[in-house]
Scaffold this motif. Structure first.
Motif, mmCIF file in Angstrom:
data_model
loop_
_atom_site.group_PDB
_atom_site.id
_atom_site.type_symbol
_atom_site.label_atom_id
_atom_site.label_comp_id
_atom_site.label_asym_id
_atom_site.label_seq_id
_atom_site.Cartn_x
_atom_site.Cartn_y
_atom_site.Cartn_z
ATOM 1 N N ILE A 115 56.405 126.537 77.624
ATOM 2 C CA ILE A 115 56.545 125.381 78.526
ATOM 3 C C ILE A 115 55.978 125.743 79.907
ATOM 4 O O ILE A 115 55.223 124.986 80.508
ATOM 5 N N SER A 125 58.124 122.933 85.925
ATOM 6 C CA SER A 125 59.324 122.560 85.162
ATOM 7 C C SER A 125 60.525 123.448 85.476
ATOM 8 O O SER A 125 60.385 124.546 86.000
ATOM 9 N N TRP A 151 64.094 120.900 81.200
ATOM 10 C CA TRP A 151 64.240 121.145 79.758
ATOM 11 C C TRP A 151 65.379 122.100 79.453
ATOM 12 O O TRP A 151 65.577 123.095 80.154
ATOM 13 N N GLN A 179 55.599 122.933 72.069
ATOM 14 C CA GLN A 179 54.314 122.714 72.739
ATOM 15 C C GLN A 179 53.832 121.286 72.538
ATOM 16 O O GLN A 179 53.322 120.638 73.453
ATOM 17 N N THR A 183 65.989 124.325 76.264
ATOM 18 C CA THR A 183 65.272 124.650 75.020
ATOM 19 C C THR A 183 66.198 124.526 73.811
ATOM 20 O O THR A 183 65.897 123.818 72.855
ATOM 21 N N HIS A 238 55.069 115.648 79.138
ATOM 22 C CA HIS A 238 55.120 116.415 80.397
ATOM 23 C C HIS A 238 55.110 115.521 81.630
ATOM 24 O O HIS A 238 55.636 115.892 82.679
ATOM 25 N N ILE A 245 55.789 119.006 74.831
ATOM 26 C CA ILE A 245 55.411 119.123 76.253
ATOM 27 C C ILE A 245 54.067 118.419 76.476
ATOM 28 O O ILE A 245 53.883 117.703 77.467
ATOM 29 N N THR A 286 60.615 116.956 83.421
ATOM 30 C CA THR A 286 60.320 118.329 83.868
ATOM 31 C C THR A 286 61.526 119.250 83.689
ATOM 32 O O THR A 286 61.442 120.436 83.971
ATOM 33 N N LYS A 294 52.328 125.417 80.337
ATOM 34 C CA LYS A 294 51.791 124.055 80.334
ATOM 35 C C LYS A 294 52.272 123.246 81.528
ATOM 36 O O LYS A 294 51.636 122.277 81.927
ATOM 37 N N GLN A 295 53.451 123.619 82.033
ATOM 38 C CA GLN A 295 54.076 122.777 83.061
ATOM 39 C C GLN A 295 54.733 123.692 84.111
ATOM 40 O O GLN A 295 55.957 123.877 84.111
#
Ligand code: BGC
Length: 457
Positions: free
Chosen positions: A204, A211, A157, A144, A159, A151, A147, A155, A207-208
């Protein structure tokens, strides 16, 4: 100049290389791999040291990627730099990564960022790392934080890189830190890492929303040494299921089931928790039944003397160059996931110091990727492992995967022939007759069948 016959890749296909922070950056002394090195576990006795010095000069190597007209580049972030002690964040480290990612974007190279590639901060390892389900919290908190900070510059990712390699090498075979040989722990770690991926995915996504998020598994093929032997077939089948398909299925269904059928745990919210499947493919093993090899599920690995091999490494872990395996793996991942998501080849490469097998191997593997695409499998990108020679975990500098040769003492780079060939393929977004003719003429007939356009495999 006419290109002659041609095997095209889809428009927008991503071409790039992949690497990991510890192997390239240098100066990472705050994670469990550095401690492992200090304890004398690197087979070659080498030190990671400055590695490829990316902490100072990654951008110089991005020049090579740009020259090869790569439109993507996969690298990883070093958690132990970003969160050197529990709950304390280093904004200068994040700024350094921001600079690298901006530099890539300026070159129109899409950054693909891995959040965990084998290394854990020492404080996390002391807490038991991924053996403890409660520790997933720390990984997700780190994700977090990243990101929030990055961010606007990334975009795409990954993990976690290869939870199956991290778990089995570290907790079953004892070749990676923490050097355990305990199947139960290995499975627990694998389960917890799959759960960590799922939780990171939702963190993620919230928040985005725009992505692309996934993880990658290492897929290794296991074929019976003697296809007529029931025992060889059985052990090969078990190894393949445990290593490849159990983790994939756990990620797909949330049910972590051991081949004997026992449910080892549930992973809540797993189904759908990815936007793509990351496929890392290198080699296959042939497996011979051996009643004395309990830790290897009674299978001994053999390599046919006829096989074309990578440089084996000090632990003999790099084996046969087996291009058909690329197609078989892509097909199997696609089938087992009901074609629900696109696929990216997040790693494929060969240890070949002299670069006398790599050009052919790259071409042959790409032909298989193209074959998969032609048969309807949505493969969207290929990342070669790796751009510049880097520190190869427990083998140190002994094996070389780079398109570009590196002398770690002087930091001098010399591009191998493979680099210019790969660059030409990326530039053309195709394998052309002209490229094959110049780099690996003996493959002309195999790649372009007699009819001119037909691909023979
Ligand atoms: C890993 C890389 C490694 C490569 C070659 C992959 O499984 O993700 O970090 O260098 O294999 O061994």
């Amino acid at each position: 100049m006419s290109q002659g016959r041609i095997l095209r890749f889809p428009q927008g296909f991503l071409w790039g290389t992949a690497s990991a922070a510890y192997q390239c950056e240098g100066g990472n002394r705050n994670n469990q791999w550095y401690r492992w090195e200090q304890q004398g576990h690197i087979l070659s006795g080498d030190e990671c040291g400055d590695a490829a010095d990316w902490w100072q000069r990654a951008e110089d190597d991005f020049d090579w990627a740009e020259q090869m007209e790569n439109n993507a580049l996969r690298l990883s972030l070093e958690w132990s730099r970003i969160e050197p002690t529990e709950g304390h964040w280093d904004s200068a480290a994040l700024d350094r990564y921001r600079h690298m990612l901006l530099d890539l974007r300026r070159r129109r190279i899409t950054p693909v960022v891995t959040l965990h590639h084998f290394t854990d901060p020492l404080w996390f390892a002391e807490r038991g790392g991924f053996t403890d389900e409660m520790n997933i919290f720390f990984f997700v908190r780190y994700v977090q934080h990243v990101i929030d900070a990055l961010h606007d510059v990334c975009t795409f990712w990954v993990t976690i890189n290869e939870p199956n390699v991290y778990a089995f090498q570290g907790y079953l075979f004892g070749a990676f830190p923490p050097g355990k040989q305990d199947l139960k722990q290995a499975l627990l770690v694998l389960r917890n890492m799959m759960q960590a991926h799922v939780e990171a995915f939702y963190a993620i996504r919230s928040k985005q929303p725009e992505s692309l998020i996934g993880y990658c598994l290492h897929y290794r093929l296991f074929d019976p040494a003697n296809p007529l032997s029931f025992l060889d077939r059985s052990v090969a089948g078990v190894q393949e299921r445990v290593f490849n398909w159990t983790p994939l299925q756990a990620g797909e269904t949330g049910r972590f089931i051991f081949p004997a059928g026992s449910l080892l745990g549930q992973i809540p919210r797993a189904a759908g928790a990815r936007d793509y499947h990351g496929v890392n493919y290198y080699t296959r093993d042939r497996v011979h039944f051996d009643p004395l090899l309990a830790t290897g599920t009674f299978g001994r690995r053999v390599i046919s003397p006829k096989a074309v091999r990578s440089d084996p490494g000090l632990d003999n872990s790099f084996g046969e160059i087996y291009p058909e395996g690329m197609y078989r793996v892509l097909k199997e991942v696609y089938r087992r996931t009901n074609g629900n998501k696109p696929l990216y080849i997040t790693e494929n490469g060969f240890s070949d110091m002299q670069d006398d097998r790599r050009p052919r191997a790259i071409l042959e593997h790409l032909v298989m990727v193209q074959r998969a695409i032609s048969s309807g499998i949505p493969v969207r990108g290929y990342f070669h492992w790796t751009l510049v020679d880097n520190f190869e975990w427990n083998n140190g500098w002994h094996v070389r995967f780079g398109l570009i040769d590196l002398d770690p003492q002087t930091q001098r780079r010399s591009p191998r022939r493979s680099a210019s060939m790969f660059g030409e393929i990326c530039r053309a977004n195709a394998i052309t007759e002209n490229i094959v003719e110049r780099y690996v003429p003996e493959l002309l007939g195999t790649i372009f069948g007699a009819s001119g356009r037909e691909l023979r495999v």
